[in-house]
Design an enzyme around this catalytic site. Structure first.
Site, PDB file in Angstrom:
ATOM      1  N   ASP A 251       0.852  -1.202   0.000  1.00 29.58           N
ATOM      2  CA  ASP A 251       0.000   0.000   0.000  1.00 29.58           C
ATOM      3  C   ASP A 251       0.884   1.246   0.000  1.00 29.58           C
ATOM      4  O   ASP A 251       2.101   1.161   0.132  1.00 29.58           O
ATOM      5  CB  ASP A 251      -0.965  -0.017   1.210  1.00 29.58           C
ATOM      6  CG  ASP A 251      -0.251   0.101   2.552  1.00 29.58           C
ATOM      7  OD1 ASP A 251       0.513   1.069   2.740  1.00 29.58           O
ATOM      8  OD2 ASP A 251      -0.446  -0.766   3.430  1.00 29.58           O
TER       9      ASP A 251
ATOM     10  N   HIS B 192       8.530  -5.466  -1.183  1.00 28.35           N
ATOM     11  CA  HIS B 192       7.629  -6.420  -1.851  1.00 28.35           C
ATOM     12  C   HIS B 192       6.835  -5.768  -2.979  1.00 28.35           C
ATOM     13  O   HIS B 192       5.800  -6.287  -3.387  1.00 28.35           O
ATOM     14  CB  HIS B 192       6.688  -7.071  -0.828  1.00 28.35           C
ATOM     15  CG  HIS B 192       7.396  -8.040   0.080  1.00 28.35           C
ATOM     16  ND1 HIS B 192       6.861  -8.489   1.269  1.00 28.35           N
ATOM     17  CD2 HIS B 192       8.607  -8.654  -0.031  1.00 28.35           C
ATOM     18  CE1 HIS B 192       7.714  -9.330   1.848  1.00 28.35           C
ATOM     19  NE2 HIS B 192       8.776  -9.436   1.080  1.00 28.35           N
TER      20      HIS B 192
ATOM     21  N   CYS C 293       6.419  -3.897 -17.063  1.00 30.36           N
ATOM     22  CA  CYS C 293       6.264  -4.563 -18.357  1.00 30.36           C
ATOM     23  C   CYS C 293       7.331  -5.650 -18.478  1.00 30.36           C
ATOM     24  O   CYS C 293       8.522  -5.380 -18.335  1.00 30.36           O
ATOM     25  CB  CYS C 293       6.396  -3.555 -19.495  1.00 30.36           C
ATOM     26  SG  CYS C 293       6.334  -4.356 -21.119  1.00 30.36           S
TER      27      CYS C 293
ATOM     28  N   CYS D 299       1.338  -1.838 -22.933  1.00 30.08           N
ATOM     29  CA  CYS D 299       2.359  -1.188 -22.100  1.00 30.08           C
ATOM     30  C   CYS D 299       2.478   0.273 -22.530  1.00 30.08           C
ATOM     31  O   CYS D 299       2.606   0.550 -23.730  1.00 30.08           O
ATOM     32  CB  CYS D 299       3.690  -1.914 -22.290  1.00 30.08           C
ATOM     33  SG  CYS D 299       5.094  -0.984 -21.632  1.00 30.08           S
TER      34      CYS D 299
ATOM     35  N   THR E  59       4.670  -6.990  12.040  1.00 32.98           N
ATOM     36  CA  THR E  59       4.968  -8.088  11.113  1.00 32.98           C
ATOM     37  C   THR E  59       5.086  -9.402  11.886  1.00 32.98           C
ATOM     38  O   THR E  59       5.607  -9.433  12.999  1.00 32.98           O
ATOM     39  CB  THR E  59       6.224  -7.771  10.241  1.00 32.98           C
ATOM     40  OG1 THR E  59       6.532  -8.914   9.460  1.00 32.98           O
ATOM     41  CG2 THR E  59       7.429  -7.354  11.049  1.00 32.98           C
TER      42      THR E  59
ATOM     43  N   ASN F  70       4.434  -4.858  18.094  1.00 28.46           N
ATOM     44  CA  ASN F  70       3.458  -5.687  17.376  1.00 28.46           C
ATOM     45  C   ASN F  70       2.250  -5.903  18.282  1.00 28.46           C
ATOM     46  O   ASN F  70       2.275  -5.540  19.465  1.00 28.46           O
ATOM     47  CB  ASN F  70       4.102  -7.036  16.998  1.00 28.46           C
ATOM     48  CG  ASN F  70       3.423  -7.720  15.821  1.00 28.46           C
ATOM     49  OD1 ASN F  70       2.929  -7.058  14.908  1.00 28.46           O
ATOM     50  ND2 ASN F  70       3.380  -9.034  15.835  1.00 28.46           N
ATOM     51  N   LEU F  71       1.207  -6.469  17.689  1.00 28.54           N
ATOM     52  CA  LEU F  71       0.020  -6.753  18.491  1.00 28.54           C
ATOM     53  C   LEU F  71       0.306  -7.872  19.490  1.00 28.54           C
ATOM     54  O   LEU F  71      -0.223  -7.910  20.598  1.00 28.54           O
ATOM     55  CB  LEU F  71      -1.115  -7.152  17.546  1.00 28.54           C
ATOM     56  CG  LEU F  71      -2.541  -7.079  18.051  1.00 28.54           C
ATOM     57  CD1 LEU F  71      -2.860  -5.690  18.592  1.00 28.54           C
ATOM     58  CD2 LEU F  71      -3.522  -7.438  16.938  1.00 28.54           C
ATOM     59  N   GLU F  72       1.160  -8.802  19.058  1.00 27.36           N
ATOM     60  CA  GLU F  72       1.473  -9.984  19.883  1.00 27.36           C
ATOM     61  C   GLU F  72       2.907 -10.403  19.546  1.00 27.36           C
ATOM     62  O   GLU F  72       3.439  -9.953  18.535  1.00 27.36           O
ATOM     63  CB  GLU F  72       0.504 -11.120  19.519  1.00 27.36           C
ATOM     64  CG  GLU F  72       0.686 -11.537  18.066  1.00 27.36           C
ATOM     65  CD  GLU F  72      -0.562 -12.058  17.387  1.00 27.36           C
ATOM     66  OE1 GLU F  72      -1.577 -12.261  18.062  1.00 27.36           O
ATOM     67  OE2 GLU F  72      -0.491 -12.266  16.162  1.00 27.36           O
TER      68      GLU F  72
HETATM   69  P1  NAD Z   1       1.144 -10.819   8.455  1.00 29.49           P
HETATM   70  O1  NAD Z   1      -0.300 -10.776   8.062  1.00 29.49           O
HETATM   71  O2  NAD Z   1       1.858 -12.104   8.370  1.00 29.49           O
HETATM   72  O3  NAD Z   1       1.298 -10.323   9.980  1.00 29.49           O
HETATM   73  C1  NAD Z   1       0.761  -9.146  10.441  1.00 29.49           C
HETATM   74  C2  NAD Z   1       1.240  -8.927  11.859  1.00 29.49           C
HETATM   75  O4  NAD Z   1       0.670  -7.704  12.299  1.00 29.49           O
HETATM   76  C3  NAD Z   1       0.821 -10.012  12.869  1.00 29.49           C
HETATM   77  O5  NAD Z   1       1.926 -10.382  13.670  1.00 29.49           O
HETATM   78  C4  NAD Z   1      -0.248  -9.328  13.720  1.00 29.49           C
HETATM   79  O6  NAD Z   1      -0.207  -9.731  15.077  1.00 29.49           O
HETATM   80  C5  NAD Z   1       0.153  -7.866  13.613  1.00 29.49           C
HETATM   81  N1  NAD Z   1      -0.956  -6.940  13.753  1.00 29.49           N
HETATM   82  C6  NAD Z   1      -2.253  -7.098  13.377  1.00 29.49           C
HETATM   83  N2  NAD Z   1      -2.961  -6.007  13.691  1.00 29.49           N
HETATM   84  C7  NAD Z   1      -2.098  -5.122  14.259  1.00 29.49           C
HETATM   85  C8  NAD Z   1      -2.229  -3.829  14.807  1.00 29.49           C
HETATM   86  N3  NAD Z   1      -3.401  -3.194  14.827  1.00 29.49           N
HETATM   87  N4  NAD Z   1      -1.142  -3.235  15.337  1.00 29.49           N
HETATM   88  C9  NAD Z   1       0.071  -3.863  15.336  1.00 29.49           C
HETATM   89  N5  NAD Z   1       0.253  -5.104  14.833  1.00 29.49           N
HETATM   90  C10 NAD Z   1      -0.815  -5.723  14.306  1.00 29.49           C
HETATM   91  O7  NAD Z   1       1.863  -9.667   7.616  1.00 29.49           O
HETATM   92  P2  NAD Z   1       3.392  -9.432   7.361  1.00 29.49           P
HETATM   93  O8  NAD Z   1       4.235  -9.886   8.479  1.00 29.49           O
HETATM   94  O9  NAD Z   1       3.532  -8.062   6.828  1.00 29.49           O
HETATM   95  O10 NAD Z   1       3.592 -10.487   6.188  1.00 29.49           O
HETATM   96  C11 NAD Z   1       4.323 -10.187   5.242  1.00 29.49           C
HETATM   97  C12 NAD Z   1       3.508 -10.175   3.925  1.00 29.49           C
HETATM   98  O11 NAD Z   1       2.242  -9.531   3.992  1.00 29.49           O
HETATM   99  C13 NAD Z   1       4.256  -9.386   2.972  1.00 29.49           C
HETATM  100  O12 NAD Z   1       4.464 -10.154   1.830  1.00 29.49           O
HETATM  101  C14 NAD Z   1       3.411  -8.164   2.637  1.00 29.49           C
HETATM  102  O13 NAD Z   1       3.722  -7.746   1.338  1.00 29.49           O
HETATM  103  C15 NAD Z   1       2.061  -8.677   2.836  1.00 29.49           C
HETATM  104  N6  NAD Z   1       0.897  -7.792   3.073  1.00 29.49           N
HETATM  105  C16 NAD Z   1       0.884  -6.431   2.827  1.00 29.49           C
HETATM  106  C17 NAD Z   1      -0.263  -5.671   3.070  1.00 29.49           C
HETATM  107  C18 NAD Z   1      -0.276  -4.173   2.786  1.00 29.49           C
HETATM  108  O14 NAD Z   1       0.322  -3.727   1.839  1.00 29.49           O
HETATM  109  N7  NAD Z   1      -0.943  -3.380   3.629  1.00 29.49           N
HETATM  110  C19 NAD Z   1      -1.399  -6.277   3.567  1.00 29.49           C
HETATM  111  C20 NAD Z   1      -1.373  -7.664   3.793  1.00 29.49           C
HETATM  112  C21 NAD Z   1      -0.206  -8.388   3.569  1.00 29.49           C
END
Ligand code: NAD
Length: 236
Positions: free
Chosen positions: A93, A108, A116, A135, A176, A201-203
């Site tokens: 995003d 990513h 292209c 393209c 993450t 992180n959330l957890e």
């Molecule tokens: P993931 O879905 O694996 O993990 C998300 C993490 O965020 C979890 O550990 C969760 O506990 C935590 N989380 C959830 N809500 C939260 C909050 N309100 N505050 C803080 N933490 C919170 O995602 P990731 O680790 O980014 O996985 C990597 C992949 O996900 C990448 O390939 C990425 O490109 C992709 N991704 C991107 C988007 C985006 O662009 N917004 C959305 C979904 C996934």
């Protein structure tokens, strides 16, 4: 002031409170879609219009989401921190840039870009793409793809990121799950380089034990608090 060079890694969790679904977890995108159907080069070769439709929908939805307090706090940190701040995001995003972050790498890829496969050029793109779309550079049809790193592909900017990790003194991981490599391994590289490592992180993530310090809770609360504390250190 203790730190001079900060690398921040963000994941889907930082955008969750803006309304964008994370990938994993009970409400994650992978509960609704099979990643093998929409996020691999093989899927794109097999059914390009299904893959385009998935990303067209996500690109369209992007306009309704807004950056949240966590995105704004990181942009403020970049503006006010006297040292270097590099933001590396796994998110596709554009909420970090809309919040004002400038020194930012999308490892990513980006939803608002297409590439292209004939001429290898990357274009800003804010609309639907079909396999019949020409393209804008070389005019060939059938070669545009989302500028997204799919499963099995190599992330972008890795050389730059590894160099930054080897020379940073603070590494912060935000929102993450620590399950997608190589991003999940960044903490180890930063640690080996002697950086202090903090997880927000959330957890606890899958690699939580590798961090020196942890703050758990929603990003919109935890990240602004953390930035405030870090900026307060400047005056110490
Ligand atoms: P993931 O879905 O694996 O993990 C998300 C993490 O965020 C979890 O550990 C969760 O506990 C935590 N989380 C959830 N809500 C939260 C909050 N309100 N505050 C803080 N933490 C919170 O995602 P990731 O680790 O980014 O996985 C990597 C992949 O996900 C990448 O390939 C990425 O490109 C992709 N991704 C991107 C988007 C985006 O662009 N917004 C959305 C979904 C996934």
């Amino acid at each position: 002031m203790k730190f001079k060079k900060i690398v921040i890694l963000t994941g889907a969790g930082i955008s969750a409170e803006s309304g964008i679904q994370t990938f994993r977890g009970p409400k994650g995108l992978w509960q609704k879609y099979r990643l093998e159907d929409v996020a691999t080069p093989e899927a794109f070769a097999r059914q390009p219009d299904v893959v385009h439709a998935f990303y067209n929908q996500r690109r369209l939805e992007l306009a309704k989401y807004r950056p949240n307090a966590a995105h704004y706090a990181l942009a403020q940190l970049e503006r006010e921190f006297p040292g270097e701040v590099l933001l590396v995001t796994q998110n596709v995003d554009d909420l970090h840039e809309r919040a004002g972050s400038k020194n930012l790498l999308h490892m990513h890829g980006e939803l608002l870009k297409v590439r292209c496969e004939a001429c290898n050029k990357i274009f800003n793109h804010n609309g639907p793409v079909f396999s019949s779309t020409a393209c804008p550079g070389c005019s060939q049809k059938g070669y545009l793809r989302p500028h997204i790193v799919w499963f099995g592909e190599s992330p972008l900017f890795l050389e730059e990121i590894y160099a930054a990790l080897k020379s940073c003194d603070l590494f912060v991981s935000i929102g993450t799950s620590g399950t997608v490599y190589p991003a999940a391994g960044f903490v180890l590289l930063a640690r080996e380089a002697g950086a202090w490592c903090i997880e927000l992180n959330l957890e606890p993530s899958a690699v939580a034990e590798l961090f020196h310090e942890h703050y758990y809770g929603p990003a919109t609360r935890v990240v602004p608090n953390f930035v405030k504390k870090l900026l307060a250190l400047i005056s110490d």
